[in-house]
Design a protein around this motif. Structure first.
Motif, PDB file in Angstrom:
ATOM      1  N   LEU A  79       0.829  -1.201   0.000  1.00  0.00           N
ATOM      2  CA  LEU A  79       0.000   0.000   0.000  1.00  0.00           C
ATOM      3  C   LEU A  79       0.866   1.254   0.000  1.00  0.00           C
ATOM      4  O   LEU A  79       0.580   2.220  -0.720  1.00  0.00           O
ATOM      5  N   ALA A  80       1.921   1.247   0.809  1.00  0.00           N
ATOM      6  CA  ALA A  80       2.814   2.399   0.851  1.00  0.00           C
ATOM      7  C   ALA A  80       3.486   2.621  -0.506  1.00  0.00           C
ATOM      8  O   ALA A  80       3.632   3.768  -0.965  1.00  0.00           O
ATOM      9  N   ALA A  81       3.870   1.528  -1.170  1.00  0.00           N
ATOM     10  CA  ALA A  81       4.497   1.656  -2.486  1.00  0.00           C
ATOM     11  C   ALA A  81       3.509   2.218  -3.502  1.00  0.00           C
ATOM     12  O   ALA A  81       3.868   3.071  -4.336  1.00  0.00           O
ATOM     13  N   GLU A  82       2.248   1.759  -3.437  1.00  0.00           N
ATOM     14  CA  GLU A  82       1.240   2.265  -4.371  1.00  0.00           C
ATOM     15  C   GLU A  82       0.918   3.726  -4.101  1.00  0.00           C
ATOM     16  O   GLU A  82       0.744   4.527  -5.033  1.00  0.00           O
ATOM     17  N   GLN A  83       0.848   4.107  -2.819  1.00  0.00           N
ATOM     18  CA  GLN A  83       0.597   5.510  -2.483  1.00  0.00           C
ATOM     19  C   GLN A  83       1.739   6.399  -2.951  1.00  0.00           C
ATOM     20  O   GLN A  83       1.503   7.524  -3.413  1.00  0.00           O
ATOM     21  N   LYS A  84       2.966   5.899  -2.858  1.00  0.00           N
ATOM     22  CA  LYS A  84       4.105   6.667  -3.340  1.00  0.00           C
ATOM     23  C   LYS A  84       4.035   6.834  -4.847  1.00  0.00           C
ATOM     24  O   LYS A  84       4.330   7.906  -5.391  1.00  0.00           O
ATOM     25  N   ARG A  85       3.619   5.763  -5.542  1.00  0.00           N
ATOM     26  CA  ARG A  85       3.519   5.833  -6.997  1.00  0.00           C
ATOM     27  C   ARG A  85       2.415   6.789  -7.428  1.00  0.00           C
ATOM     28  O   ARG A  85       2.566   7.550  -8.384  1.00  0.00           O
ATOM     29  N   ALA A  91      -1.829  14.457  -5.900  1.00  0.00           N
ATOM     30  CA  ALA A  91      -1.545  15.857  -5.563  1.00  0.00           C
ATOM     31  C   ALA A  91      -2.064  16.781  -6.657  1.00  0.00           C
ATOM     32  O   ALA A  91      -2.603  17.866  -6.370  1.00  0.00           O
ATOM     33  N   ARG A  92      -1.930  16.373  -7.915  1.00  0.00           N
ATOM     34  CA  ARG A  92      -2.445  17.190  -9.018  1.00  0.00           C
ATOM     35  C   ARG A  92      -3.966  17.266  -8.979  1.00  0.00           C
ATOM     36  O   ARG A  92      -4.548  18.337  -9.203  1.00  0.00           O
ATOM     37  N   ILE A  93      -4.605  16.124  -8.698  1.00  0.00           N
ATOM     38  CA  ILE A  93      -6.066  16.133  -8.597  1.00  0.00           C
ATOM     39  C   ILE A  93      -6.514  17.033  -7.453  1.00  0.00           C
ATOM     40  O   ILE A  93      -7.472  17.801  -7.579  1.00  0.00           O
ATOM     41  N   ASP A  94      -5.802  16.965  -6.342  1.00  0.00           N
ATOM     42  CA  ASP A  94      -6.149  17.780  -5.172  1.00  0.00           C
ATOM     43  C   ASP A  94      -6.022  19.270  -5.469  1.00  0.00           C
ATOM     44  O   ASP A  94      -6.851  20.070  -5.028  1.00  0.00           O
TER      45      ASP A  94
END
Length: 311
Positions: A79-85, A91-94
């Motif tokens: 999960l951490a690896a996917e969140q990093k990816r 961030a752009r969507i936000d």
């Protein structure tokens, strides 16, 4: 039986176990060596697994194993690896106003896929896996919206919910319980039902429907409009189309007018982060009924008096 065990079968050289049924006796044939080797190997393998990995249940957990591995720990790493990816895209969507997401194809695709995943976790329980809804839960695939179907309006609905207790910004509308509160009599409610079914082309116009039209003008048009097409400012549904949240037959319409309805949708701002809500709004918008333009601003509330709530 002891004497039977000492007897040897002449054909196989195997002793008898002493069991006999209808003239058939059981031999004490030993297990094949290959089978025993596999059995012993599985026992050794099981002991090694118990030592290395979590295995034996305890009161609140299990023995950790000398390797310290766990499926939850492995999931957290993935999960951490996917969140990093996904971090840069999220961030752009936000940082992108929701009304501008449609202008960026890469953001739009990412937001729709993220919203699809969030929908399967949080929304299918009411709206269904295909978002087609059911009685009391709206179909999100059509273009019928009580408050509007543009991106910003959908985001607002998701953020604050519908009639969600404790949220001052929640969508709020309340239809009077015309029968329960004594505003209309049962015969008058039947006439209003006839009128609604007539203008929605489910029944021909009749004397009952014409009488119901006068009652509708005095009691219902304030929210649903003189043409019964509804009013998004009040969350009042269009009554002349073929889309019904609780049903357009006489039984359901009578129940709705008599006791009113009070469906509630959660305010997701206390359960989901803003990016997930933005992606959910984008996904719902993509289902087929999304609108380009925002809903008109709500006019000031109308004071109900005896003149406009009673025939």
């Amino acid at each position: 039986m002891a004497d039977d065990k000492q007897r040897i079968d002449a054909a196989t050289g195997t002793g008898f176990v002493g069991h006999e049924w209808d003239g058939i006796e059981e031999l004490d044939t030993p297990m094949p060596r290959w089978w025993l080797f596999i059995l012993y190997a599985t026992i050794v393998f099981a002991v090694i697994c118990v030592i290395l990995y979590p295995a034996i249940p305890m009161a609140t957990s299990a023995t950790p194993g000398v390797l310290g591995w766990s499926s939850r720990g492995e999931f957290r790493k993935e999960l951490a690896a996917e969140q990093k990816r996904m971090g840069p895209m999220l961030a752009r969507i936000d940082s992108t106003p929701i009304g501008q997401i449609l202008a960026h194809p890469d953001l739009l695709r990412a937001a729709e896929e993220g919203g699809r995943a969030a929908f399967k976790i949080n929304c299918v329980q009411c709206h269904g896996s295909g978002a087609a809804g059911s009685k009391g839960y709206p179909n999100l695939n059509d273009d019928d919206w009580l408050w509007g179907g543009d991106l910003a309006t959908l985001e607002q609905t998701l953020l604050h919910g519908i009639r969600h207790p404790g949220d001052d910004a929640t969508r709020m509308s309340q239809m009077p319980a015309f029968g329960r509160d004594g505003i209309l009599t049962a015969p008058q409610i039947e006439q209003v039902v006839s009128y609604v079914r007539a203008v929605s082309r489910q029944e021909p116009m009749s004397a009952s429907a014409r009488a119901g039209g006068a009652l509708f003008a005095a009691n219902c048009a304030v929210c649903h409009g003189d043409n019964a097409k509804g009013n998004r400012a009040f969350g009042a549904p269009n009554l002349i189309d073929a889309i019904w949240l609780y049903g357009g037959d006489r039984t359901n319409l009578t129940e709705t007018i008599t006791n009113a309805r009070y469906g509630i949708m959660p305010a997701w701002n206390t359960r989901l982060d803003p990016v997930t809500i933005k992606m959910l709004a984008t996904y719902v918008h993509s289902l087929g009924g999304g609108e380009a333009n925002p809903a008109p601003p709500a006019p000031p509330p109308i004071q109900q008096t005896a003149a406009n709530v009673r025939p």
